[in-house]
Design an enzyme around this catalytic site. Sequence first.
Site, PDB file in Angstrom:
ATOM      1  N   SER A   1       6.851  32.878 -49.213  1.00 45.70           N
ATOM      2  CA  SER A   1       6.607  31.672 -48.433  1.00 45.70           C
ATOM      3  C   SER A   1       5.855  32.005 -47.142  1.00 45.70           C
ATOM      4  O   SER A   1       4.800  32.627 -47.186  1.00 45.70           O
ATOM      5  CB  SER A   1       7.945  30.990 -48.152  1.00 45.70           C
ATOM      6  OG  SER A   1       7.748  29.713 -47.630  1.00 45.70           O
TER       7      SER A   1
ATOM      8  N   HIS B   1      10.583  26.242 -55.030  1.00 48.53           N
ATOM      9  CA  HIS B   1      10.058  27.177 -54.039  1.00 48.53           C
ATOM     10  C   HIS B   1      11.066  28.295 -53.721  1.00 48.53           C
ATOM     11  O   HIS B   1      10.692  29.449 -53.512  1.00 48.53           O
ATOM     12  CB  HIS B   1       9.713  26.395 -52.774  1.00 48.53           C
ATOM     13  CG  HIS B   1       9.112  27.232 -51.699  1.00 48.53           C
ATOM     14  ND1 HIS B   1       7.922  27.888 -51.853  1.00 48.53           N
ATOM     15  CD2 HIS B   1       9.555  27.547 -50.452  1.00 48.53           C
ATOM     16  CE1 HIS B   1       7.637  28.558 -50.736  1.00 48.53           C
ATOM     17  NE2 HIS B   1       8.613  28.368 -49.884  1.00 48.53           N
ATOM     18  N   ASP B   2      12.343  27.948 -53.676  1.00 46.87           N
ATOM     19  CA  ASP B   2      13.380  28.915 -53.316  1.00 46.87           C
ATOM     20  C   ASP B   2      13.639  29.977 -54.384  1.00 46.87           C
ATOM     21  O   ASP B   2      14.469  30.858 -54.177  1.00 46.87           O
ATOM     22  CB  ASP B   2      14.700  28.191 -53.020  1.00 46.87           C
ATOM     23  CG  ASP B   2      14.938  28.065 -51.527  1.00 46.87           C
ATOM     24  OD1 ASP B   2      14.113  28.586 -50.751  1.00 46.87           O
ATOM     25  OD2 ASP B   2      15.951  27.449 -51.137  1.00 46.87           O
TER      26      ASP B   2
ATOM     27  N   ARG C   1      16.248  20.178 -41.602  1.00 45.29           N
ATOM     28  CA  ARG C   1      16.656  21.133 -42.631  1.00 45.29           C
ATOM     29  C   ARG C   1      16.845  20.431 -43.980  1.00 45.29           C
ATOM     30  O   ARG C   1      16.491  20.969 -45.029  1.00 45.29           O
ATOM     31  CB  ARG C   1      17.966  21.810 -42.217  1.00 45.29           C
ATOM     32  CG  ARG C   1      18.495  22.798 -43.222  1.00 45.29           C
ATOM     33  CD  ARG C   1      17.507  23.901 -43.481  1.00 45.29           C
ATOM     34  NE  ARG C   1      18.111  25.016 -44.209  1.00 45.29           N
ATOM     35  CZ  ARG C   1      17.460  26.118 -44.540  1.00 45.29           C
ATOM     36  NH1 ARG C   1      16.198  26.262 -44.202  1.00 45.29           N
ATOM     37  NH2 ARG C   1      18.058  27.081 -45.195  1.00 45.29           N
TER      38      ARG C   1
ATOM     39  N   ASP D   1       7.538  25.472 -58.359  1.00 43.53           N
ATOM     40  CA  ASP D   1       7.351  25.381 -56.907  1.00 43.53           C
ATOM     41  C   ASP D   1       6.317  24.300 -56.601  1.00 43.53           C
ATOM     42  O   ASP D   1       5.151  24.430 -56.958  1.00 43.53           O
ATOM     43  CB  ASP D   1       6.875  26.748 -56.380  1.00 43.53           C
ATOM     44  CG  ASP D   1       6.734  26.788 -54.861  1.00 43.53           C
ATOM     45  OD1 ASP D   1       6.826  25.725 -54.218  1.00 43.53           O
ATOM     46  OD2 ASP D   1       6.526  27.895 -54.326  1.00 43.53           O
TER      47      ASP D   1
END
Lengths: 209, 389
Positions: free
Chosen positions: B161, B361-362, B231, B328
């Site tokens: 990232s 994405h994670d 967040r 992602d």
Amino acid sequence: MIQKRLRENILLSDYDMVVSLVETGSRVLDLGCGDGALLSRLIAEKQVKGMGVEIQQDAVIACIHKGLSVFQGDIDAGLADYGNASYDYVILNQTLQAIHHPDFVIEEMLRVGRRAIVSFPNFGYWLVRAQLLVKGRMPQTVKLPFFWYNTPNIHLLTIRDFEGFCSKRSITILKQVSLCGGRQGRLKTIRLFPNLLADEGLFVITRSP
Amino acid sequence: MTPIIDESGSAGIVKTSILSLSLPPEGLLLECGRTLGAINIAYETYGELTPERDNAILVLHALTGDAHVAGCHTPEDKKNGWWDFMIGPGKAFDTNRYFVVCTNIIGGCQGSTGPASINPASGRPYGMTFPMLTIGDMVKVQKMALAQLGITQLFSMVGGSMGGMQVLEWILRYPEMVRSAIMIASTPKCSAQSIAFNEVGRQAIITDPHWRNGEYYGSSAKPETGLAIARMIGHITYLSEQSMNQKFGRRLQKREEYSYEFTGEFEVESYLHYQGLRFVQRFDANSYLYLTKAMDYYDAAADWGKGNLEAACSRVKAKTLVMSFTSDWLFPSHQSKELVKALRQNNADVSYVELDSDYGHDAFLIPSATLSRVVDSFLDNLYQEGEAE
């Protein structure tokens, strides 16, 4: 030298043949490069600057472990990310019959590479013809080991088909080698009635001027 | 090949150290034109540096990461570093072979100098007087920190990232220093969509009445609501539709029927609330503003190639490995492929792997045998090459 060896019918493996056809120090793109065995040999024996494209993850990882440059991707999606004439050779080894758009891929290969090396199992081979003619069933051979329902080979062709395709699309055949598997997987070149007696066709082609 | 995943050792008990950068009297000149004096950088190391100093690997963390990548801080500590499954003896970044370093980015809030740090000139926290940072500034600082640790050559570097953006910046800014580089789930520039998500997060903080133009330090009322919302938004972009469906579906939290009230009754709601709450305990709102902005500003093509990524990549000397994940949508595969294309057009030694994953994405933070194998294969080849020399 190579031609002489071919004339002498010296047994050569499939990779030996491709390696022999590539000029030293050239830039090579190997489509469907598998675990990178051919590319490694081209780098070791012909000092090529090589890059592979492969869709199978395990094969891609095997390439990376060999230190090769490899791109995980689908050949059928084309080579849009590659510039015109950016390679001396684009290789498609034993994969043509398994892709969805072989005509499109060959056009793309000739756009991206000055030359293309294409090899494929010859569906005109006598053993293939005989199985269809005598047994009336889809042929199975060493080069075509699958059943009709699980074969990845969806665009089967003969050596003559490929010649016809080239002439229709203004593609020049620079070299044509017809091969047949001998003992221990070694190949020998076939000069007489290749479309009948060879189980594999190998062509070096270029875009006609 | 070395073993693939875990089983083997942990990096063990580690501690975060603080390094004070040696700076010229006027401080460090930043890209925004302002200077910053007195810079501390938090870092951790794992493994041993060889006498030849040729086995160092720099790990660059993502937006809210920290220097604690592997091992644990105390024997009782149950929480391992954020990439523990990748780093340790016998793991992909094998600490029996490599000396692994991770520094907390400048502008952060986990030991390195950031907006929450005391400004020596005023004796008060910087807050909004902290200068604007760029990815280039972060990398410049990392290079200085490494030099002070005696490292001037990197065997490899890796980042996911925003960490991947730093990797790219490294191989463009200091091409001679880096032998190989691994970029995961990253991009050569943030798309309008990613900037948009970052801006919504920033607005959540800035419009929180407790933010007070960033001067909330020392007060009991901090912009926690704003930071938590930021967040929550971020977290949605880190997951994927598939992973959210698998993880939560439409399930309700501890109940069978709707309450017909605005309480977090869906599991996904209560999960996001929990993520928000946990985050405000460890992260500073102002850091979030500065770091997301640095990310938005990053554009490798503009910085190094007058807008042309291919021209920028002509600087690269490192052997590179670029990886992306199929699900992602924050930094989708096509952004990684754009970088690979630019590198390839320069005849750079580049490989690209698209990992099949539902985690969005994670995914790079989730233990995966394939991810470990790809990295291990890449590094092992380079290592064997070095041994053979």
